[in-house]
Design a protein around this motif. Structure first.
Motif, mmCIF file in Angstrom:
data_model
loop_
_atom_site.group_PDB
_atom_site.id
_atom_site.type_symbol
_atom_site.label_atom_id
_atom_site.label_comp_id
_atom_site.label_asym_id
_atom_site.label_seq_id
_atom_site.Cartn_x
_atom_site.Cartn_y
_atom_site.Cartn_z
ATOM 1 N N ILE A 284 0.798 -1.120 0.062
ATOM 2 C CA ILE A 284 -0.093 0.066 0.067
ATOM 3 C C ILE A 284 0.994 1.118 -0.069
ATOM 4 O O ILE A 284 1.815 1.208 0.893
ATOM 5 N N LEU A 285 0.444 2.259 -0.896
ATOM 6 C CA LEU A 285 1.494 3.415 -1.021
ATOM 7 C C LEU A 285 0.552 4.490 -0.181
ATOM 8 O O LEU A 285 -0.465 4.723 -0.091
ATOM 9 N N SER A 286 1.541 5.117 0.821
ATOM 10 C CA SER A 286 0.972 5.948 1.745
ATOM 11 C C SER A 286 2.177 7.034 1.942
ATOM 12 O O SER A 286 3.133 7.079 1.515
ATOM 13 N N GLY A 287 1.517 8.133 2.602
ATOM 14 C CA GLY A 287 2.573 9.368 2.873
ATOM 15 C C GLY A 287 2.329 10.549 2.100
ATOM 16 O O GLY A 287 2.593 10.851 1.108
ATOM 17 N N GLY A 288 1.430 11.459 2.472
ATOM 18 C CA GLY A 288 1.476 12.869 1.902
ATOM 19 C C GLY A 288 0.779 12.896 0.483
ATOM 20 O O GLY A 288 1.162 13.683 -0.015
ATOM 21 N N ILE A 289 -0.296 11.919 0.233
ATOM 22 C CA ILE A 289 -0.811 11.871 -1.134
ATOM 23 C C ILE A 289 -1.843 12.734 -0.896
ATOM 24 O O ILE A 289 -2.821 12.569 -0.352
ATOM 25 N N GLY A 290 -2.012 13.540 -2.005
ATOM 26 C CA GLY A 290 -3.361 14.586 -2.114
ATOM 27 C C GLY A 290 -3.595 14.741 -3.562
ATOM 28 O O GLY A 290 -3.018 13.977 -4.537
ATOM 29 N N LEU A 291 -4.408 15.829 -3.911
ATOM 30 C CA LEU A 291 -4.614 15.976 -5.311
ATOM 31 C C LEU A 291 -3.592 16.233 -6.201
ATOM 32 O O LEU A 291 -3.577 16.081 -7.596
ATOM 33 N N ASN A 292 -2.524 16.820 -5.693
ATOM 34 C CA ASN A 292 -1.342 17.412 -6.609
ATOM 35 C C ASN A 292 -0.571 16.144 -6.916
ATOM 36 O O ASN A 292 0.349 16.073 -7.822
ATOM 37 N N GLU A 293 -0.933 14.763 -6.177
ATOM 38 C CA GLU A 293 -0.062 13.900 -6.698
ATOM 39 C C GLU A 293 -0.637 12.825 -7.450
ATOM 40 O O GLU A 293 -0.040 11.596 -7.964
ATOM 41 N N ILE A 294 -1.866 13.261 -8.313
ATOM 42 C CA ILE A 294 -2.315 12.582 -9.132
ATOM 43 C C ILE A 294 -1.734 11.882 -10.252
ATOM 44 O O ILE A 294 -1.585 10.844 -10.611
ATOM 45 N N ASP A 295 -0.986 12.833 -11.042
ATOM 46 C CA ASP A 295 -0.043 12.466 -12.276
ATOM 47 C C ASP A 295 0.807 11.739 -11.772
ATOM 48 O O ASP A 295 1.208 10.695 -12.503
ATOM 49 N N ASN A 296 1.589 11.792 -10.639
ATOM 50 C CA ASN A 296 2.516 10.871 -10.089
ATOM 51 C C ASN A 296 1.996 9.483 -9.796
ATOM 52 O O ASN A 296 2.730 8.497 -10.071
ATOM 53 N N LEU A 297 0.878 9.434 -9.238
ATOM 54 C CA LEU A 297 0.400 8.444 -8.926
ATOM 55 C C LEU A 297 -0.137 7.396 -9.806
ATOM 56 O O LEU A 297 0.183 6.268 -9.916
ATOM 57 N N LYS A 298 -0.533 8.133 -11.154
ATOM 58 C CA LYS A 298 -0.835 7.166 -12.338
ATOM 59 C C LYS A 298 0.273 6.457 -13.107
ATOM 60 O O LYS A 298 0.342 5.679 -13.619
ATOM 61 N N ALA A 299 1.292 7.443 -12.891
ATOM 62 C CA ALA A 299 2.799 7.050 -13.486
ATOM 63 C C ALA A 299 3.169 5.935 -12.593
ATOM 64 O O ALA A 299 3.435 4.582 -13.343
ATOM 65 N N ILE A 300 3.324 5.809 -11.533
ATOM 66 C CA ILE A 300 3.542 4.679 -10.665
ATOM 67 C C ILE A 300 2.572 3.195 -10.635
ATOM 68 O O ILE A 300 3.058 2.381 -10.653
ATOM 69 N N LEU A 301 1.480 3.657 -10.778
ATOM 70 C CA LEU A 301 0.499 2.760 -10.955
ATOM 71 C C LEU A 301 0.612 2.042 -12.326
ATOM 72 O O LEU A 301 -0.011 0.938 -12.358
ATOM 73 N N ASN A 302 1.029 2.559 -13.278
ATOM 74 C CA ASN A 302 1.370 1.909 -14.764
ATOM 75 C C ASN A 302 2.626 1.188 -14.727
ATOM 76 O O ASN A 302 3.056 0.674 -15.835
ATOM 77 N N THR A 303 3.279 1.035 -13.613
ATOM 78 C CA THR A 303 4.507 0.120 -13.528
ATOM 79 C C THR A 303 4.109 -1.337 -13.225
ATOM 80 O O THR A 303 2.964 -1.455 -13.055
ATOM 81 N N ASP A 304 5.164 -1.999 -13.082
ATOM 82 C CA ASP A 304 4.709 -3.526 -12.577
ATOM 83 C C ASP A 304 4.604 -3.709 -10.963
ATOM 84 O O ASP A 304 4.825 -4.828 -10.706
ATOM 85 N N LEU A 305 4.986 -2.865 -10.385
ATOM 86 C CA LEU A 305 4.938 -2.826 -8.989
ATOM 87 C C LEU A 305 3.838 -3.254 -8.607
ATOM 88 O O LEU A 305 2.459 -3.001 -8.866
ATOM 89 N N PRO A 306 3.480 -4.268 -7.427
ATOM 90 C CA PRO A 306 2.225 -4.887 -6.877
ATOM 91 C C PRO A 306 1.577 -3.760 -5.930
ATOM 92 O O PRO A 306 1.593 -4.255 -4.800
ATOM 93 N N ILE A 307 1.265 -2.682 -6.261
ATOM 94 C CA ILE A 307 0.587 -1.730 -5.615
ATOM 95 C C ILE A 307 -0.822 -2.223 -5.347
ATOM 96 O O ILE A 307 -1.749 -2.440 -6.374
ATOM 97 N N TYR A 308 -1.412 -2.404 -4.242
ATOM 98 C CA TYR A 308 -2.578 -2.896 -3.641
ATOM 99 C C TYR A 308 -3.610 -1.713 -3.658
ATOM 100 O O TYR A 308 -4.750 -2.071 -3.876
ATOM 101 N N ALA A 309 -3.213 -0.744 -2.764
ATOM 102 C CA ALA A 309 -4.004 0.218 -2.481
ATOM 103 C C ALA A 309 -3.404 1.456 -2.438
ATOM 104 O O ALA A 309 -1.933 1.793 -2.084
ATOM 105 N N ILE A 310 -4.086 2.686 -2.408
ATOM 106 C CA ILE A 310 -3.554 3.974 -2.158
ATOM 107 C C ILE A 310 -4.174 4.471 -0.845
ATOM 108 O O ILE A 310 -5.462 4.329 -0.507
ATOM 109 N N ASP A 311 -3.290 5.072 0.139
ATOM 110 C CA ASP A 311 -3.886 5.454 1.480
ATOM 111 C C ASP A 311 -3.641 6.803 1.601
ATOM 112 O O ASP A 311 -2.431 7.300 1.437
ATOM 113 N N VAL A 312 -4.781 7.522 1.976
ATOM 114 C CA VAL A 312 -4.823 9.122 2.072
ATOM 115 C C VAL A 312 -5.094 9.483 3.431
ATOM 116 O O VAL A 312 -5.800 8.621 4.131
#
Length: 212
Positions: free
Chosen positions: A157-185
């Motif tokens: 689960i990816l956590s820590g300071g995630i807000g609206l300004n991180e949307i683009d970076n989130l989409k980028a990391i979610l398009n990798t092969d990393l086994p990300i299960y959830a986003i924690d806000v």
């Protein structure tokens, strides 16, 4: 992509956020936290899994909260040892409903992933949060490039300071092969500690789910 809203505290706000149907809602049991939960959880959808967040809490206290609040997942945010996790897992196995165990590790710029090895097969997820002054809710992200060498197949689960300004970076990391299960806000959506801005959470959910 699953979304967890953590640090819930106030009944009316819990109900308002639950109406957005996040996958998980987190309740913190740590008296040093400004988001420490000490009231009742209103009735919310069974589709939303309630998460109890603990920091080095005695296992009997954890079990007490499970029985009281009906948690479906436990987030261990302290220095819980592998022996602690094994003991907890064995006790959870006796309960009628399965519970997920998430173990938190804090990151700043780099991380020694060998620290995860003893927990493999014991916990269901790792949660990576920002290393800072507080046990969560520090309000800023860690360097996500530290995750590029993640060696495990255990979801995290990816956590820590995630807000609206991180949307683009989130989409980028979610398009990798990393086994990300959830986003924690948490803190980036707060009016004050424990009180979430429902409108901004709705914007975040809608923006994140587009193309993800």
């Amino acid at each position: 992509m699953k979304i967890k809203v953590c640090g819930m505290k106030y009944k009316d706000n819990i109900a308002a956020v639950a109406a957005l149907q996040p996958d998980y809602m987190g309740f913190i049991f740590y008296d040093k936290s400004p988001r420490n939960f000490d009231t009742e959880i209103p009735s919310i959808s069974e589709d939303i899994k309630k998460v109890g967040v603990f920091v080095d809490a005695p296992i009997n206290i954890v079990l007490e909260k499970i029985y009281k609040f009906g948690f479906k997942a436990l987030q261990l945010h302290g220095q819980e040892s592998i022996e602690y996790c094994e003991d907890l897992k064995s006790k959870l196995a006796k309960l009628p409903q399965p519970l997920e165990i998430w173990k938190v590790f804090s990151i700043k710029d780099t991380f020694d992933f060998s620290r995860l090895t003893p927990y493999e097969g014991i916990v269901d997820c790792f949660l990576f949060d920002t290393k800072g002054k507080e046990k969560g809710g520090n309000g800023y992200t860690f360097d996500w490039t530290a995750l590029k060498n993640y060696p495990s197949k255990t979801p995290f689960i990816l956590s820590g300071g995630i807000g609206l300004n991180e949307i683009d970076n989130l989409k980028a990391i979610l398009n990798t092969d990393l086994p990300i299960y959830a986003i924690d806000v948490n803190s980036k959506f707060e009016i004050e500690p424990g009180l979430k801005n429902r409108e901004e959470l709705e914007k975040f959910k809608n923006a994140l789910l587009v193309d993800c």
